[in-house]
Design a protein around this motif. Structure first.
Motif, short mmCIF file in Angstrom:
data_model
loop_
_atom_site.label_atom_id
_atom_site.label_comp_id
_atom_site.label_asym_id
_atom_site.label_seq_id
_atom_site.Cartn_x
_atom_site.Cartn_y
_atom_site.Cartn_z
N VAL A 88 0.84 -1.20 0.00
CA VAL A 88 0.00 0.00 0.00
C VAL A 88 0.87 1.24 0.00
O VAL A 88 2.05 1.20 0.34
N LEU A 89 0.28 2.35 -0.37
CA LEU A 89 0.96 3.63 -0.40
C LEU A 89 0.20 4.61 0.48
O LEU A 89 -0.97 4.90 0.23
N ALA A 90 0.86 5.09 1.53
CA ALA A 90 0.22 6.01 2.47
C ALA A 90 0.48 7.46 2.07
O ALA A 90 1.57 7.80 1.59
N VAL A 91 -0.52 8.31 2.26
CA VAL A 91 -0.38 9.74 2.01
C VAL A 91 -0.96 10.50 3.20
O VAL A 91 -1.84 10.01 3.91
N ASP A 92 -0.45 11.72 3.39
CA ASP A 92 -0.96 12.55 4.49
C ASP A 92 -2.11 13.43 4.00
O ASP A 92 -2.51 13.38 2.82
N ASP A 93 -2.63 14.24 4.90
CA ASP A 93 -3.80 15.07 4.56
C ASP A 93 -3.48 16.04 3.43
O ASP A 93 -4.31 16.26 2.54
N ALA A 94 -2.27 16.62 3.45
CA ALA A 94 -1.91 17.60 2.42
C ALA A 94 -1.87 16.94 1.05
O ALA A 94 -2.37 17.52 0.06
N ALA A 95 -1.29 15.74 0.96
CA ALA A 95 -1.24 15.03 -0.33
C ALA A 95 -2.64 14.65 -0.78
O ALA A 95 -2.96 14.74 -1.97
N LYS A 96 -3.47 14.22 0.15
CA LYS A 96 -4.85 13.87 -0.20
C LYS A 96 -5.58 15.08 -0.78
O LYS A 96 -6.31 14.98 -1.79
N ASP A 97 -5.35 16.25 -0.18
CA ASP A 97 -5.99 17.46 -0.69
C ASP A 97 -5.46 17.84 -2.07
O ASP A 97 -6.22 18.30 -2.93
N ARG A 98 -4.16 17.64 -2.30
CA ARG A 98 -3.58 17.95 -3.62
C ARG A 98 -4.18 17.07 -4.70
O ARG A 98 -4.44 17.51 -5.81
N VAL A 99 -4.37 15.80 -4.37
CA VAL A 99 -4.95 14.86 -5.35
C VAL A 99 -6.41 15.23 -5.62
O VAL A 99 -6.86 15.22 -6.78
N GLY A 100 -7.14 15.55 -4.57
CA GLY A 100 -8.54 15.93 -4.75
C GLY A 100 -9.32 14.87 -5.48
O GLY A 100 -9.29 13.69 -5.13
N ALA A 101 -10.02 15.27 -6.54
CA ALA A 101 -10.82 14.33 -7.32
C ALA A 101 -10.10 13.88 -8.58
O ALA A 101 -10.73 13.26 -9.46
N ALA A 102 -8.80 14.16 -8.70
CA ALA A 102 -8.05 13.76 -9.90
C ALA A 102 -8.06 12.24 -10.04
O ALA A 102 -7.81 11.53 -9.07
N PRO A 103 -8.32 11.73 -11.25
CA PRO A 103 -8.35 10.27 -11.42
C PRO A 103 -6.95 9.65 -11.43
O PRO A 103 -6.80 8.48 -11.09
N ASP A 104 -5.95 10.42 -11.84
CA ASP A 104 -4.59 9.91 -11.95
C ASP A 104 -3.64 10.83 -11.20
O ASP A 104 -3.87 12.05 -11.11
N VAL A 105 -2.55 10.25 -10.67
CA VAL A 105 -1.53 11.05 -9.99
C VAL A 105 -0.16 10.61 -10.45
O VAL A 105 0.04 9.46 -10.89
N ALA A 106 0.81 11.52 -10.33
CA ALA A 106 2.21 11.19 -10.60
C ALA A 106 2.89 10.81 -9.30
O ALA A 106 2.60 11.39 -8.24
N LEU A 107 3.79 9.84 -9.36
CA LEU A 107 4.57 9.43 -8.19
C LEU A 107 6.02 9.84 -8.41
O LEU A 107 6.60 9.56 -9.47
N ALA A 108 6.60 10.49 -7.42
CA ALA A 108 7.99 10.93 -7.50
C ALA A 108 8.79 10.28 -6.38
O ALA A 108 8.26 9.97 -5.31
N GLY A 109 10.07 10.09 -6.62
CA GLY A 109 10.95 9.51 -5.62
C GLY A 109 11.30 10.51 -4.53
O GLY A 109 10.89 11.68 -4.57
N PRO A 110 12.08 10.08 -3.53
CA PRO A 110 12.46 10.98 -2.43
C PRO A 110 13.18 12.24 -2.91
O PRO A 110 13.11 13.28 -2.26
N ASP A 111 13.88 12.13 -4.06
CA ASP A 111 14.61 13.28 -4.60
C ASP A 111 13.75 14.14 -5.53
O ASP A 111 14.23 15.12 -6.10
N GLY A 112 12.48 13.79 -5.69
CA GLY A 112 11.58 14.55 -6.54
C GLY A 112 11.52 14.09 -7.98
O GLY A 112 10.69 14.59 -8.75
N GLU A 113 12.36 13.13 -8.36
CA GLU A 113 12.35 12.66 -9.75
C GLU A 113 11.11 11.83 -10.03
O GLU A 113 10.74 10.94 -9.24
N LEU A 114 10.46 12.08 -11.16
CA LEU A 114 9.26 11.33 -11.52
C LEU A 114 9.56 9.86 -11.75
O LEU A 114 10.53 9.52 -12.45
N LEU A 115 8.73 9.00 -11.16
CA LEU A 115 8.94 7.56 -11.28
C LEU A 115 7.80 6.85 -12.00
O LEU A 115 8.04 5.88 -12.73
#
Length: 477
Positions: free
Chosen positions: A150-177
Protein backbone atom coordinates in the motif's frame (compact mmCIF):
# COMPACT_ATOMS: atom_id res chain seq x y z
CA UNK A 1 36.72 -20.25 -10.82
CA UNK A 2 34.11 -18.56 -12.96
CA UNK A 3 31.25 -17.07 -10.91
CA UNK A 4 27.67 -17.00 -12.16
CA UNK A 5 26.78 -13.66 -10.62
CA UNK A 6 24.62 -12.56 -13.48
CA UNK A 7 24.04 -9.30 -15.22
CA UNK A 8 21.08 -8.74 -17.55
CA UNK A 9 23.43 -8.79 -20.54
CA UNK A 10 23.97 -12.50 -19.95
CA UNK A 11 20.31 -13.32 -20.47
CA UNK A 12 18.61 -14.54 -23.59
CA UNK A 13 15.30 -13.57 -25.18
CA UNK A 14 12.23 -13.93 -22.91
CA UNK A 15 9.82 -16.77 -23.55
CA UNK A 16 6.65 -17.87 -21.81
CA UNK A 17 6.62 -20.81 -19.37
CA UNK A 18 4.72 -23.92 -20.35
CA UNK A 19 1.87 -24.95 -18.08
CA UNK A 20 2.69 -27.69 -15.62
CA UNK A 21 0.73 -29.55 -12.99
CA UNK A 22 2.27 -29.18 -9.57
CA UNK A 23 4.86 -31.65 -8.39
CA UNK A 24 3.81 -33.35 -5.19
CA UNK A 25 5.41 -34.55 -1.88
CA UNK A 26 4.74 -37.00 1.03
CA UNK A 27 6.33 -38.42 4.11
CA UNK A 28 7.56 -41.34 2.05
CA UNK A 29 10.98 -42.96 1.96
CA UNK A 30 12.05 -40.58 -0.80
CA UNK A 31 12.27 -37.86 1.86
CA UNK A 32 15.20 -38.82 4.04
CA UNK A 33 15.46 -37.91 7.69
CA UNK A 34 16.82 -34.39 7.20
CA UNK A 35 13.95 -33.33 4.96
CA UNK A 36 10.78 -33.12 7.01
CA UNK A 37 7.56 -34.42 5.43
CA UNK A 38 5.20 -31.85 4.02
CA UNK A 39 1.66 -32.68 5.15
CA UNK A 40 -0.08 -31.61 1.95
CA UNK A 41 2.20 -32.30 -1.01
CA UNK A 42 3.79 -35.36 -2.53
CA UNK A 43 7.10 -34.90 -4.30
CA UNK A 44 7.20 -36.54 -7.72
CA UNK A 45 10.36 -37.76 -9.40
CA UNK A 46 11.52 -36.02 -12.53
CA UNK A 47 10.46 -39.02 -14.58
CA UNK A 48 6.89 -38.73 -13.31
CA UNK A 49 6.66 -34.94 -13.54
CA UNK A 50 4.18 -34.14 -16.30
CA UNK A 51 5.33 -31.82 -19.03
CA UNK A 52 3.53 -30.58 -22.07
CA UNK A 53 5.14 -30.82 -25.47
CA UNK A 54 7.07 -27.91 -26.94
CA UNK A 55 5.17 -25.07 -28.51
CA UNK A 56 6.13 -23.97 -31.98
CA UNK A 57 9.28 -21.89 -31.88
CA UNK A 58 10.16 -22.99 -28.31
CA UNK A 59 12.75 -25.42 -27.03
CA UNK A 60 11.53 -28.77 -25.73
CA UNK A 61 13.07 -28.29 -22.27
CA UNK A 62 11.49 -25.66 -20.06
CA UNK A 63 12.69 -24.77 -16.59
CA UNK A 64 10.01 -22.25 -15.71
CA UNK A 65 8.20 -25.13 -14.09
CA UNK A 66 5.51 -23.20 -12.33
CA UNK A 67 3.02 -20.68 -13.69
CA UNK A 68 2.98 -17.18 -12.16
CA UNK A 69 -0.01 -16.26 -10.06
CA UNK A 70 -2.86 -15.28 -12.32
CA UNK A 71 -1.31 -17.16 -15.24
CA UNK A 72 0.93 -14.38 -16.58
CA UNK A 73 3.65 -12.18 -15.15
CA UNK A 74 2.65 -8.58 -14.58
CA UNK A 75 5.00 -6.06 -16.20
CA UNK A 76 4.20 -2.46 -15.27
CA UNK A 77 7.23 -0.76 -16.83
CA UNK A 78 6.36 1.40 -19.84
CA UNK A 79 8.01 0.27 -23.12
CA UNK A 80 10.75 2.63 -24.38
CA UNK A 81 8.61 4.08 -27.16
CA UNK A 82 5.97 5.23 -24.63
CA UNK A 83 8.21 6.78 -21.98
CA UNK A 84 8.49 10.31 -23.37
CA UNK A 85 4.72 10.71 -23.65
CA UNK A 86 4.19 9.17 -20.21
CA UNK A 87 6.69 11.56 -18.63
CA UNK A 88 4.97 14.53 -20.27
CA UNK A 89 1.64 13.29 -18.90
CA UNK A 90 3.09 12.83 -15.43
CA UNK A 91 4.46 16.37 -15.38
CA UNK A 92 0.91 17.74 -15.60
CA UNK A 93 -0.59 15.56 -12.83
CA UNK A 94 -0.89 16.11 -9.07
CA UNK A 95 2.24 14.69 -7.48
CA UNK A 96 2.77 12.32 -4.53
CA UNK A 97 6.27 12.03 -3.06
CA UNK A 98 7.40 8.48 -2.17
CA UNK A 99 9.61 7.46 0.74
CA UNK A 100 12.55 5.14 0.02
CA UNK A 101 10.59 2.08 1.15
CA UNK A 102 7.70 3.07 -1.15
CA UNK A 103 10.12 3.08 -4.09
CA UNK A 104 11.13 -0.48 -3.16
CA UNK A 105 7.48 -1.54 -3.24
CA UNK A 106 6.99 0.22 -6.58
CA UNK A 107 9.95 -1.84 -7.85
CA UNK A 108 8.36 -5.04 -6.53
CA UNK A 109 5.06 -4.23 -8.25
CA UNK A 110 6.60 -3.06 -11.52
CA UNK A 111 8.51 -6.29 -12.17
CA UNK A 112 5.66 -8.64 -11.29
CA UNK A 113 6.89 -10.09 -7.98
CA UNK A 114 3.38 -9.46 -6.64
CA UNK A 115 1.51 -10.76 -9.72
CA UNK A 116 -1.42 -10.56 -10.31
CA UNK A 117 -1.42 -7.24 -8.39
CA UNK A 118 -1.17 -4.33 -10.84
CA UNK A 119 -0.50 -1.47 -8.49
CA UNK A 120 -0.72 -0.26 -4.92
CA UNK A 121 -3.75 -1.91 -3.34
CA UNK A 122 -7.21 -0.42 -3.55
CA UNK A 123 -9.43 -0.96 -0.53
CA UNK A 124 -11.04 -4.23 -1.67
CA UNK A 125 -7.59 -5.73 -2.32
CA UNK A 126 -6.25 -4.42 0.98
CA UNK A 127 -9.13 -5.97 2.93
CA UNK A 128 -8.72 -9.35 1.22
CA UNK A 129 -5.01 -9.30 2.01
CA UNK A 130 -5.45 -8.17 5.60
CA UNK A 131 -8.25 -10.58 6.48
CA UNK A 132 -7.73 -13.59 4.19
CA UNK A 133 -4.01 -13.47 3.18
CA UNK A 134 -5.11 -13.90 -0.42
CA UNK A 135 -6.68 -12.24 -3.46
CA UNK A 136 -9.63 -13.67 -5.36
CA UNK A 137 -8.80 -14.15 -9.05
CA UNK A 138 -11.31 -13.53 -11.87
CA UNK A 139 -11.27 -17.30 -12.44
CA UNK A 140 -12.54 -17.84 -8.91
CA UNK A 141 -9.25 -19.19 -7.63
CA UNK A 142 -6.99 -17.61 -5.04
CA UNK A 143 -3.55 -16.01 -5.22
CA UNK A 144 -1.64 -15.80 -1.97
CA UNK A 145 -1.06 -12.23 -0.78
CA UNK A 146 -0.17 -12.00 2.89
CA UNK A 147 1.38 -8.52 3.18
CA UNK A 148 -0.38 -5.27 2.28
CA UNK A 149 1.42 -3.45 -0.54
CA UNK A 150 0.00 0.00 0.00
CA UNK A 151 0.96 3.63 -0.40
CA UNK A 152 0.22 6.01 2.47
CA UNK A 153 -0.38 9.74 2.01
CA UNK A 154 -0.96 12.55 4.49
CA UNK A 155 -3.80 15.07 4.56
CA UNK A 156 -1.91 17.60 2.42
CA UNK A 157 -1.24 15.03 -0.33
CA UNK A 158 -4.85 13.87 -0.20
CA UNK A 159 -5.99 17.46 -0.69
CA UNK A 160 -3.58 17.95 -3.62
CA UNK A 161 -4.95 14.86 -5.35
CA UNK A 162 -8.54 15.93 -4.75
CA UNK A 163 -10.82 14.33 -7.32
CA UNK A 164 -8.05 13.76 -9.90
CA UNK A 165 -8.35 10.27 -11.42
CA UNK A 166 -4.59 9.91 -11.95
CA UNK A 167 -1.53 11.05 -9.99
CA UNK A 168 2.21 11.19 -10.60
CA UNK A 169 4.57 9.43 -8.19
CA UNK A 170 7.99 10.93 -7.50
CA UNK A 171 10.95 9.51 -5.62
CA UNK A 172 12.46 10.98 -2.43
CA UNK A 173 14.61 13.28 -4.60
CA UNK A 174 11.58 14.55 -6.54
CA UNK A 175 12.35 12.66 -9.75
CA UNK A 176 9.26 11.33 -11.52
CA UNK A 177 8.94 7.56 -11.28
CA UNK A 178 5.42 6.51 -12.28
CA UNK A 179 1.78 7.30 -12.84
CA UNK A 180 -0.94 5.81 -10.63
CA UNK A 181 -4.25 5.55 -12.50
CA UNK A 182 -7.91 5.42 -11.48
CA UNK A 183 -6.91 6.13 -7.93
CA UNK A 184 -8.88 5.36 -4.82
CA UNK A 185 -8.17 6.97 -1.44
CA UNK A 186 -9.32 5.30 1.78
CA UNK A 187 -8.51 5.46 5.50
CA UNK A 188 -5.25 4.01 6.82
CA UNK A 189 -6.16 2.33 10.11
CA UNK A 190 -2.62 1.79 11.31
CA UNK A 191 -3.49 -0.10 14.48
CA UNK A 192 -5.58 -2.68 12.62
CA UNK A 193 -2.93 -3.06 9.91
CA UNK A 194 -0.16 -3.59 12.46
CA UNK A 195 -2.16 -5.97 14.64
CA UNK A 196 -3.27 -8.16 11.75
CA UNK A 197 0.15 -8.26 10.05
CA UNK A 198 2.37 -8.78 13.11
CA UNK A 199 -0.08 -10.20 15.64
CA UNK A 200 1.02 -7.52 18.11
CA UNK A 201 1.13 -3.76 18.48
CA UNK A 202 4.15 -3.84 20.80
CA UNK A 203 6.49 -0.87 20.30
CA UNK A 204 9.79 -1.40 18.53
CA UNK A 205 8.74 -3.33 15.41
CA UNK A 206 11.36 -2.17 12.86
CA UNK A 207 9.18 -1.87 9.76
CA UNK A 208 6.38 -0.23 11.73
CA UNK A 209 8.78 2.38 13.10
CA UNK A 210 10.27 2.96 9.65
CA UNK A 211 7.28 2.90 7.33
CA UNK A 212 3.93 2.91 9.14
CA UNK A 213 4.05 5.09 12.26
CA UNK A 214 5.41 8.15 10.40
CA UNK A 215 3.20 7.56 7.34
CA UNK A 216 -0.01 9.39 6.49
CA UNK A 217 -3.51 8.49 7.62
CA UNK A 218 -4.75 7.68 4.12
CA UNK A 219 -3.94 4.97 1.59
CA UNK A 220 -4.01 5.62 -2.15
CA UNK A 221 -4.37 2.70 -4.56
CA UNK A 222 -4.54 2.37 -8.31
CA UNK A 223 -3.00 0.87 -11.42
CA UNK A 224 0.72 1.56 -11.68
CA UNK A 225 2.65 2.50 -14.82
CA UNK A 226 6.38 3.02 -14.22
CA UNK A 227 8.32 5.37 -16.47
CA UNK A 228 11.43 3.17 -16.73
CA UNK A 229 13.07 0.29 -14.85
CA UNK A 230 13.84 1.31 -11.27
CA UNK A 231 17.59 1.44 -10.57
CA UNK A 232 19.51 2.29 -7.42
CA UNK A 233 22.92 3.05 -8.96
CA UNK A 234 24.68 1.42 -6.01
CA UNK A 235 26.87 -0.95 -7.98
CA UNK A 236 24.44 -3.82 -7.37
CA UNK A 237 21.79 -3.25 -10.05
CA UNK A 238 23.25 -6.09 -12.15
CA UNK A 239 22.16 -8.48 -9.38
CA UNK A 240 18.57 -7.25 -9.46
CA UNK A 241 17.11 -9.67 -11.98
CA UNK A 242 13.38 -9.45 -12.57
CA UNK A 243 11.13 -12.52 -12.37
CA UNK A 244 11.13 -12.73 -16.18
CA UNK A 245 14.92 -12.45 -16.37
CA UNK A 246 15.26 -15.22 -13.79
CA UNK A 247 12.84 -17.46 -15.68
CA UNK A 248 14.85 -16.86 -18.85
CA UNK A 249 18.07 -17.80 -17.09
CA UNK A 250 16.55 -20.99 -15.67
CA UNK A 251 15.52 -21.90 -19.22
CA UNK A 252 18.94 -21.03 -20.57
CA UNK A 253 20.55 -23.40 -18.08
CA UNK A 254 18.06 -26.17 -18.86
CA UNK A 255 17.02 -26.61 -15.24
CA UNK A 256 14.38 -29.22 -14.49
CA UNK A 257 13.86 -27.97 -10.92
CA UNK A 258 14.44 -24.57 -9.30
CA UNK A 259 14.74 -24.30 -5.52
CA UNK A 260 14.84 -20.91 -3.80
CA UNK A 261 16.50 -19.95 -0.54
CA UNK A 262 15.45 -16.65 1.11
CA UNK A 263 17.86 -14.98 3.51
CA UNK A 264 18.75 -11.58 4.89
CA UNK A 265 22.00 -12.57 6.64
CA UNK A 266 25.47 -13.68 5.56
CA UNK A 267 25.65 -17.28 4.35
CA UNK A 268 27.26 -19.61 6.87
CA UNK A 269 27.97 -23.28 6.32
CA UNK A 270 24.68 -24.26 7.97
CA UNK A 271 22.80 -22.41 5.24
CA UNK A 272 25.03 -24.06 2.65
CA UNK A 273 24.28 -27.46 4.20
CA UNK A 274 20.54 -26.88 3.67
CA UNK A 275 21.03 -25.77 0.07
CA UNK A 276 23.49 -28.49 -0.93
CA UNK A 277 21.42 -31.17 0.78
CA UNK A 278 18.33 -30.00 -1.08
CA UNK A 279 20.11 -30.34 -4.41
CA UNK A 280 21.41 -33.79 -3.47
CA UNK A 281 17.93 -35.01 -2.58
CA UNK A 282 16.40 -33.58 -5.73
CA UNK A 283 19.02 -35.49 -7.71
CA UNK A 284 18.14 -38.66 -5.77
CA UNK A 285 14.50 -38.12 -6.72
CA UNK A 286 15.42 -38.22 -10.39
CA UNK A 287 15.86 -34.57 -11.35
CA UNK A 288 18.87 -34.05 -13.61
CA UNK A 289 19.70 -30.38 -13.24
CA UNK A 290 18.26 -28.64 -10.16
CA UNK A 291 19.27 -24.98 -9.99
CA UNK A 292 19.58 -23.04 -6.73
CA UNK A 293 18.24 -19.49 -6.58
CA UNK A 294 20.23 -17.87 -3.75
CA UNK A 295 17.99 -14.87 -3.25
CA UNK A 296 18.99 -12.40 -0.53
CA UNK A 297 16.49 -9.76 0.46
CA UNK A 298 17.51 -6.35 -0.85
CA UNK A 299 14.99 -3.86 0.52
CA UNK A 300 14.62 -2.31 3.96
CA UNK A 301 16.19 -4.27 6.84
CA UNK A 302 16.59 -3.38 10.51
CA UNK A 303 19.58 -1.39 11.65
CA UNK A 304 21.62 -4.25 13.13
CA UNK A 305 21.36 -6.48 10.05
CA UNK A 306 24.43 -6.63 7.83
CA UNK A 307 24.02 -4.11 4.96
CA UNK A 308 23.23 -5.40 1.48
CA UNK A 309 26.58 -4.49 -0.19
CA UNK A 310 28.48 -6.39 2.51
CA UNK A 311 26.17 -9.38 2.23
CA UNK A 312 26.55 -9.50 -1.54
CA UNK A 313 30.34 -9.39 -1.26
CA UNK A 314 30.16 -12.19 1.33
CA UNK A 315 27.89 -14.28 -0.91
CA UNK A 316 30.39 -13.84 -3.74
CA UNK A 317 33.15 -15.25 -1.52
CA UNK A 318 30.95 -18.25 -0.63
CA UNK A 319 30.80 -19.17 -4.31
CA UNK A 320 34.44 -18.28 -4.90
CA UNK A 321 35.49 -20.56 -2.02
CA UNK A 322 33.40 -23.40 -3.49
CA UNK A 323 30.97 -23.71 -0.56
CA UNK A 324 28.21 -23.47 -3.17
CA UNK A 325 28.69 -24.58 -6.78
CA UNK A 326 28.77 -21.57 -9.13
CA UNK A 327 27.63 -23.78 -12.02
CA UNK A 328 24.32 -24.64 -10.33
CA UNK A 329 23.70 -21.44 -8.34
CA UNK A 330 22.20 -18.12 -9.38
CA UNK A 331 22.72 -15.20 -7.00
CA UNK A 332 20.18 -12.43 -7.40
CA UNK A 333 18.69 -9.71 -5.18
CA UNK A 334 15.03 -9.89 -4.13
CA UNK A 335 14.00 -6.20 -3.98
CA UNK A 336 11.34 -6.49 -1.28
CA UNK A 337 11.51 -4.65 2.05
CA UNK A 338 11.57 -6.82 5.18
CA UNK A 339 8.70 -6.77 7.69
CA UNK A 340 9.98 -9.36 10.25
CA UNK A 341 6.37 -10.53 10.41
CA UNK A 342 7.01 -14.27 10.77
CA UNK A 343 4.28 -16.61 9.46
CA UNK A 344 2.51 -13.78 7.62
CA UNK A 345 5.65 -12.65 5.83
CA UNK A 346 7.06 -16.06 4.93
CA UNK A 347 4.00 -16.56 2.72
CA UNK A 348 4.96 -13.43 0.79
CA UNK A 349 8.54 -14.67 0.41
CA UNK A 350 7.32 -17.99 -0.98
CA UNK A 351 4.65 -16.48 -3.24
CA UNK A 352 7.07 -14.04 -4.85
CA UNK A 353 9.43 -16.90 -5.76
CA UNK A 354 6.56 -18.64 -7.57
CA UNK A 355 6.38 -15.62 -9.82
CA UNK A 356 10.14 -15.87 -10.41
CA UNK A 357 9.74 -19.48 -11.58
CA UNK A 358 10.91 -21.45 -8.54
CA UNK A 359 8.89 -24.58 -7.88
CA UNK A 360 10.64 -25.57 -4.62
CA UNK A 361 11.07 -23.36 -1.57
CA UNK A 362 13.33 -24.11 1.41
CA UNK A 363 12.01 -23.10 4.81
CA UNK A 364 13.76 -23.55 8.14
CA UNK A 365 13.32 -22.42 11.74
CA UNK A 366 11.50 -19.14 12.46
CA UNK A 367 11.45 -17.81 8.89
CA UNK A 368 11.06 -14.01 8.74
CA UNK A 369 10.91 -13.90 12.53
CA UNK A 370 12.75 -11.84 15.13
CA UNK A 371 13.03 -11.49 18.86
CA UNK A 372 10.13 -9.85 20.65
CA UNK A 373 10.84 -6.10 20.71
CA UNK A 374 10.11 -5.68 24.45
CA UNK A 375 10.42 -9.18 25.95
CA UNK A 376 13.21 -11.77 26.01
CA UNK A 377 11.54 -14.35 23.76
CA UNK A 378 10.89 -15.08 20.11
CA UNK A 379 8.10 -12.98 18.65
CA UNK A 380 6.70 -16.08 16.86
CA UNK A 381 6.68 -19.79 17.48
CA UNK A 382 9.74 -20.97 15.50
CA UNK A 383 7.79 -23.85 13.89
CA UNK A 384 4.74 -21.88 12.79
CA UNK A 385 6.28 -20.48 9.61
CA UNK A 386 6.75 -23.86 7.97
CA UNK A 387 3.40 -25.09 9.26
CA UNK A 388 1.61 -22.07 7.81
CA UNK A 389 3.28 -22.59 4.43
CA UNK A 390 1.88 -26.12 4.32
CA UNK A 391 -1.66 -24.76 4.67
CA UNK A 392 -1.58 -21.31 3.07
CA UNK A 393 -4.21 -20.57 0.40
CA UNK A 394 -2.73 -19.98 -3.04
CA UNK A 395 0.56 -21.81 -2.39
CA UNK A 396 -0.70 -25.29 -3.28
CA UNK A 397 1.38 -25.47 -6.46
CA UNK A 398 4.66 -24.72 -4.66
CA UNK A 399 6.68 -27.55 -3.14
CA UNK A 400 7.63 -26.55 0.41
CA UNK A 401 10.83 -28.13 1.73
CA UNK A 402 10.98 -27.80 5.54
CA UNK A 403 14.33 -28.71 7.10
CA UNK A 404 15.57 -29.54 10.55
CA UNK A 405 17.72 -26.99 12.29
CA UNK A 406 21.40 -26.87 11.41
CA UNK A 407 23.95 -26.17 14.18
CA UNK A 408 27.68 -26.52 14.77
CA UNK A 409 28.65 -30.11 15.59
CA UNK A 410 31.54 -29.80 18.05
CA UNK A 411 32.49 -33.46 17.53
CA UNK A 412 32.55 -33.44 13.72
CA UNK A 413 33.76 -29.79 13.75
CA UNK A 414 31.36 -28.70 11.06
CA UNK A 415 27.80 -27.48 10.59
CA UNK A 416 25.38 -30.40 10.69
CA UNK A 417 21.71 -31.15 11.21
CA UNK A 418 20.86 -31.04 14.89
CA UNK A 419 20.40 -34.41 16.61
CA UNK A 420 18.38 -34.16 19.84
CA UNK A 421 19.84 -37.45 21.08
CA UNK A 422 23.24 -35.78 21.47
CA UNK A 423 22.22 -32.18 21.96
CA UNK A 424 25.24 -31.54 24.18
CA UNK A 425 27.49 -31.87 21.12
CA UNK A 426 25.87 -28.98 19.24
CA UNK A 427 26.56 -25.26 19.43
CA UNK A 428 23.97 -22.78 18.23
CA UNK A 429 25.60 -19.65 16.84
CA UNK A 430 22.94 -16.98 16.51
CA UNK A 431 23.18 -13.97 14.27
CA UNK A 432 23.86 -11.87 17.37
CA UNK A 433 26.70 -14.16 18.45
CA UNK A 434 28.11 -14.20 14.91
CA UNK A 435 28.13 -10.39 14.84
CA UNK A 436 29.81 -10.33 18.27
CA UNK A 437 32.58 -12.62 17.00
CA UNK A 438 33.14 -10.39 13.99
CA UNK A 439 33.09 -7.17 16.03
CA UNK A 440 35.56 -8.44 18.63
CA UNK A 441 37.88 -10.15 16.15
CA UNK A 442 37.20 -13.56 17.68
CA UNK A 443 37.05 -16.34 15.10
CA UNK A 444 34.07 -18.70 15.05
CA UNK A 445 34.73 -22.45 15.21
CA UNK A 446 36.42 -23.94 12.15
CA UNK A 447 33.78 -24.99 9.65
CA UNK A 448 31.21 -22.37 10.62
CA UNK A 449 31.83 -20.10 7.62
CA UNK A 450 34.24 -20.09 4.70
CA UNK A 451 37.39 -18.01 5.41
CA UNK A 452 36.81 -15.57 2.56
CA UNK A 453 33.25 -14.86 3.65
CA UNK A 454 34.26 -14.44 7.28
CA UNK A 455 36.97 -11.95 6.35
CA UNK A 456 34.36 -9.79 4.59
CA UNK A 457 32.36 -9.56 7.84
CA UNK A 458 35.39 -8.86 10.01
CA UNK A 459 36.53 -6.12 7.65
CA UNK A 460 33.05 -4.57 7.72
CA UNK A 461 32.86 -4.44 11.52
CA UNK A 462 36.44 -3.19 11.73
CA UNK A 463 35.47 -0.35 9.42
CA UNK A 464 32.60 0.58 11.74
CA UNK A 465 34.92 0.69 14.73
CA UNK A 466 37.40 2.81 12.78
CA UNK A 467 34.67 5.23 11.79
CA UNK A 468 33.49 5.43 15.39
CA UNK A 469 36.99 6.06 16.68
CA UNK A 470 37.64 8.89 14.20
CA UNK A 471 34.23 10.57 14.49
CA UNK A 472 34.33 13.97 16.21
CA UNK A 473 33.16 13.98 19.79
CA UNK A 474 29.65 15.31 20.38
CA UNK A 475 29.49 18.84 21.73
CA UNK A 476 28.38 19.22 25.30
CA UNK A 477 26.38 22.07 26.74
Amino acid sequence: MALHLLTPTHLHHPSSPLPRRRAATSASATLAHHLLPHPRLRLATAASSPRTGPRRGMSAIRSSLIDPDGGALVDLVAPPERREALRAEAEALPRVRLAAVDVEWAHVLAEGWASPLRGFMREHEYLQCLHFNSLRLPSGGLANMSLPIVLAVDDAAKDRVGAAPDVALAGPDGELLAVLRSVEIYPHNKEERIARTWGTTAPGLPYVDEAITPAGNWLIGGDLEVLQPIKYNDGLDHYRLSPQQLRDEFDKRGADAVFAFQLRNPVHNGHALLMNDTRRRLLEMGFKNPILLLHPLGGFTKADDVPLPVRMEQHSKVLEDGVLDPETTIVSIFPSPMHYAGPAEVQWHAKARINAGANFYIVGRDPAGMGHPTEKRDLYNPDHGKKVLSMAPGLEKLNILPFKVAAYDTVAKKMAFFEPSRSQDFLFISGTKMRTFAKTGENPPDGFMCPGGWKVLVDYYNSLQTEGATAPAAATV
